[in-house]
Every structure is written in structure tokens, then in C-alpha cells.
Scaffold this motif. Structure first.
Motif, mmCIF file in Angstrom:
data_model
loop_
_atom_site.group_PDB
_atom_site.id
_atom_site.type_symbol
_atom_site.label_atom_id
_atom_site.label_comp_id
_atom_site.label_asym_id
_atom_site.label_seq_id
_atom_site.Cartn_x
_atom_site.Cartn_y
_atom_site.Cartn_z
ATOM 1 N N LEU A 1 18.262 4.768 -2.840
ATOM 2 C CA LEU A 1 18.349 5.640 -4.008
ATOM 3 C C LEU A 1 16.970 6.161 -4.390
ATOM 4 O O LEU A 1 15.958 5.564 -4.043
ATOM 5 C CB LEU A 1 18.933 4.869 -5.197
ATOM 6 N N GLY A 2 16.970 7.258 -5.151
ATOM 7 C CA GLY A 2 15.717 7.761 -5.711
ATOM 8 C C GLY A 2 14.943 8.646 -4.766
ATOM 9 O O GLY A 2 15.375 8.961 -3.665
ATOM 10 N N GLN A 3 13.776 9.039 -5.198
ATOM 11 C CA GLN A 3 12.913 9.953 -4.476
ATOM 12 C C GLN A 3 11.703 9.197 -3.948
ATOM 13 O O GLN A 3 11.579 8.952 -2.774
ATOM 14 C CB GLN A 3 12.442 11.011 -5.459
ATOM 15 N N SER A 4 10.840 8.794 -4.858
ATOM 16 C CA SER A 4 9.612 8.100 -4.474
ATOM 17 C C SER A 4 9.857 6.605 -4.434
ATOM 18 O O SER A 4 10.671 6.070 -5.181
ATOM 19 C CB SER A 4 8.501 8.404 -5.477
ATOM 20 N N ASP A 5 9.153 5.927 -3.544
ATOM 21 C CA ASP A 5 9.233 4.470 -3.486
ATOM 22 C C ASP A 5 7.878 3.853 -3.807
ATOM 23 O O ASP A 5 7.689 2.654 -3.649
ATOM 24 C CB ASP A 5 9.722 4.007 -2.118
ATOM 25 N N LEU A 6 6.914 4.697 -4.236
ATOM 26 C CA LEU A 6 5.555 4.245 -4.553
ATOM 27 C C LEU A 6 4.919 3.510 -3.376
ATOM 28 O O LEU A 6 4.122 2.598 -3.546
ATOM 29 C CB LEU A 6 5.552 3.355 -5.804
ATOM 30 N N GLY A 7 5.291 3.889 -2.161
ATOM 31 C CA GLY A 7 4.701 3.308 -0.952
ATOM 32 C C GLY A 7 5.270 1.960 -0.541
ATOM 33 O O GLY A 7 4.741 1.310 0.354
ATOM 34 N N VAL A 8 6.354 1.532 -1.185
ATOM 35 C CA VAL A 8 6.909 0.193 -0.929
ATOM 36 C C VAL A 8 7.370 0.028 0.520
ATOM 37 O O VAL A 8 7.114 -1.001 1.140
ATOM 38 C CB VAL A 8 8.071 -0.099 -1.911
ATOM 39 N N ASN A 9 8.048 1.016 1.074
ATOM 40 C CA ASN A 9 8.562 0.884 2.435
ATOM 41 C C ASN A 9 7.434 0.759 3.459
ATOM 42 O O ASN A 9 7.480 -0.092 4.342
ATOM 43 C CB ASN A 9 9.492 2.050 2.782
ATOM 44 N N ARG A 10 6.396 1.584 3.318
ATOM 45 C CA ARG A 10 5.248 1.504 4.227
ATOM 46 C C ARG A 10 4.540 0.153 4.072
ATOM 47 O O ARG A 10 4.201 -0.500 5.054
ATOM 48 C CB ARG A 10 4.285 2.667 3.959
ATOM 49 N N LYS A 11 4.359 -0.273 2.829
ATOM 50 C CA LYS A 11 3.683 -1.549 2.573
ATOM 51 C C LYS A 11 4.474 -2.715 3.181
ATOM 52 O O LYS A 11 3.906 -3.635 3.754
ATOM 53 C CB LYS A 11 3.505 -1.738 1.062
ATOM 54 N N ARG A 12 5.791 -2.672 3.068
ATOM 55 C CA ARG A 12 6.630 -3.732 3.628
ATOM 56 C C ARG A 12 6.423 -3.854 5.137
ATOM 57 O O ARG A 12 6.241 -4.945 5.667
ATOM 58 C CB ARG A 12 8.106 -3.456 3.351
ATOM 59 N N ILE A 13 6.458 -2.714 5.832
ATOM 60 C CA ILE A 13 6.293 -2.751 7.288
ATOM 61 C C ILE A 13 4.898 -3.263 7.642
ATOM 62 O O ILE A 13 4.738 -4.050 8.574
ATOM 63 C CB ILE A 13 6.556 -1.350 7.915
ATOM 64 N N GLU A 14 3.889 -2.861 6.879
ATOM 65 C CA GLU A 14 2.530 -3.340 7.172
ATOM 66 C C GLU A 14 2.398 -4.842 6.884
ATOM 67 O O GLU A 14 1.666 -5.543 7.576
ATOM 68 C CB GLU A 14 1.490 -2.517 6.390
ATOM 69 N N THR A 15 3.120 -5.353 5.883
ATOM 70 C CA THR A 15 3.130 -6.801 5.620
ATOM 71 C C THR A 15 3.774 -7.523 6.796
ATOM 72 O O THR A 15 3.265 -8.555 7.262
ATOM 73 C CB THR A 15 3.914 -7.103 4.318
ATOM 74 N N ILE A 16 4.881 -6.989 7.286
ATOM 75 C CA ILE A 16 5.548 -7.595 8.446
ATOM 76 C C ILE A 16 4.619 -7.538 9.661
ATOM 77 O O ILE A 16 4.457 -8.525 10.377
ATOM 78 C CB ILE A 16 6.900 -6.894 8.717
ATOM 79 N N ARG A 17 3.955 -6.393 9.858
ATOM 80 C CA ARG A 17 3.038 -6.243 10.986
ATOM 81 C C ARG A 17 1.901 -7.274 10.916
ATOM 82 O O ARG A 17 1.529 -7.873 11.924
ATOM 83 C CB ARG A 17 2.437 -4.826 11.002
ATOM 84 N N ALA A 18 1.384 -7.500 9.720
ATOM 85 C CA ALA A 18 0.274 -8.447 9.547
ATOM 86 C C ALA A 18 0.682 -9.876 9.912
ATOM 87 O O ALA A 18 -0.149 -10.677 10.345
ATOM 88 C CB ALA A 18 -0.232 -8.400 8.105
ATOM 89 N N ASN A 19 1.960 -10.201 9.735
ATOM 90 C CA ASN A 19 2.452 -11.533 10.048
ATOM 91 C C ASN A 19 3.028 -11.646 11.460
ATOM 92 O O ASN A 19 3.308 -12.739 11.937
ATOM 93 C CB ASN A 19 3.549 -11.944 9.042
ATOM 94 N N PHE A 20 3.175 -10.514 12.121
ATOM 95 C CA PHE A 20 3.805 -10.463 13.443
ATOM 96 C C PHE A 20 2.756 -10.749 14.502
ATOM 97 O O PHE A 20 1.692 -10.165 14.514
ATOM 98 C CB PHE A 20 4.404 -9.063 13.643
ATOM 99 N N LYS A 21 3.064 -11.681 15.381
ATOM 100 C CA LYS A 21 2.093 -12.035 16.429
ATOM 101 C C LYS A 21 2.705 -11.812 17.795
ATOM 102 O O LYS A 21 3.843 -12.016 18.021
ATOM 103 C CB LYS A 21 1.682 -13.488 16.285
#
Length: 129
Positions: free
Chosen positions: A109-129
Motif C-alpha cells: 500500500l501507499g506511495q513512498s516507503d521512506l527507503g524501507v524496502n531498500r534498507k531491508r535488502i541491504e540489512t539482509i545483504r549485510a548478514n548474508f555470507k
């Protein structure tokens, strides 16, 4: 919940790709051709099986997350926001030939996510080995 929205019907793999992002800025995808939605896929040097197992463990360790669909090359999870219970649909597609996991994270829903989706993937990437 009122802000959960309906689960999209365009999720999954089609012609070897995840669904395109909508025009709204609340989506990122490693398959997206445009810079505003583009994000790098996850890369791995382990076996594909180890990579998907590792990814699943990371997803399950994150709060308010539920894996909805899982196969040997695909994971789909719902992430809920803490405050109002907004749901984001997050997909991962394992490309064995390229040793990458393609990603797509989009708000329902909505228009902007305030960067939440990008931040989530980068958090996952940081923990991914």
C-alpha cells in the motif's frame, strides 16, 4: 489489519524473472532496469543449497516476518511494520547459473516507503555470507 492490504497476484517467477516494480518509489528489484528501483542481487560462493538455507535463517531472524512460499530456488516472505502493520512482499529467486539470488521488495500500500524496502535488502545483504 486494515493496513495489510491484499496479497498481490503477480508474485513468483515468470520467464526467469521476478515481477516488475510498479511506478511508485516503494519497491526495489535486482531485475529492474531503472536506477530508482534497481538494487544488486545477493551473491554467494557457497553451494546454492547453503545459500538458500542461510537466507532463510536470516529472514526468520528478522522481526514480524513470515515465510509464505518456499521452494528450492524461491522464497517469498511477508514483512509487517511495527507501527501500523503495513505489509511488504519480499521475494528471493536463486539463479544457480550466476551464483546470485535475485531480490524484490515492495510495499503493498501507499506511495513512498521512506527507503524501507531498500534498507531491508541491504540489512539482509549485510548478514548474508
Amino acid at each position: 489489519m486494515v493496513f495489510a492490504g491484499k496479497r498481490p497476484n503477480n508474485l513468483g517467477i515468470s520467464n526467469g524473472k521476478l515481477a516488475s516494480c510498479p511506478n511508485s518509489p516503494n519497491c526495489v528489484s535486482s531485475h529492474s532496469p531503472d536506477a530508482s528501483h534497481q538494487i544488486a542481487p545477493l551473491t554467494f560462493t557457497s553451494t546454492p543449497e547453503e545459500a538458500i538455507t542461510n537466507l532463510k535463517q536470516i529472514i526468520e531472524s528478522l522481526p514480524r516476518t513470515k515465510i509464505i512460499t518456499e521452494s528450492k530456488d524461491y522464497l517469498y516472505a511477508e514483512f509487517k511494520s511495527a507501527l501500523l502493520g503495513f505489509v511488504d512482499d519480499v521475494e528471493f529467486y536463486l539463479d544457480r547459473s550466476a551464483n546470485v539470488i535475485h531480490v524484490r521488495s515492495a510495499s503493498r500500500l501507499g506511495q513512498s516507503d521512506l527507503g524501507v524496502n531498500r534498507k531491508r535488502i541491504e540489512t539482509i545483504r549485510a548478514n548474508f555470507k
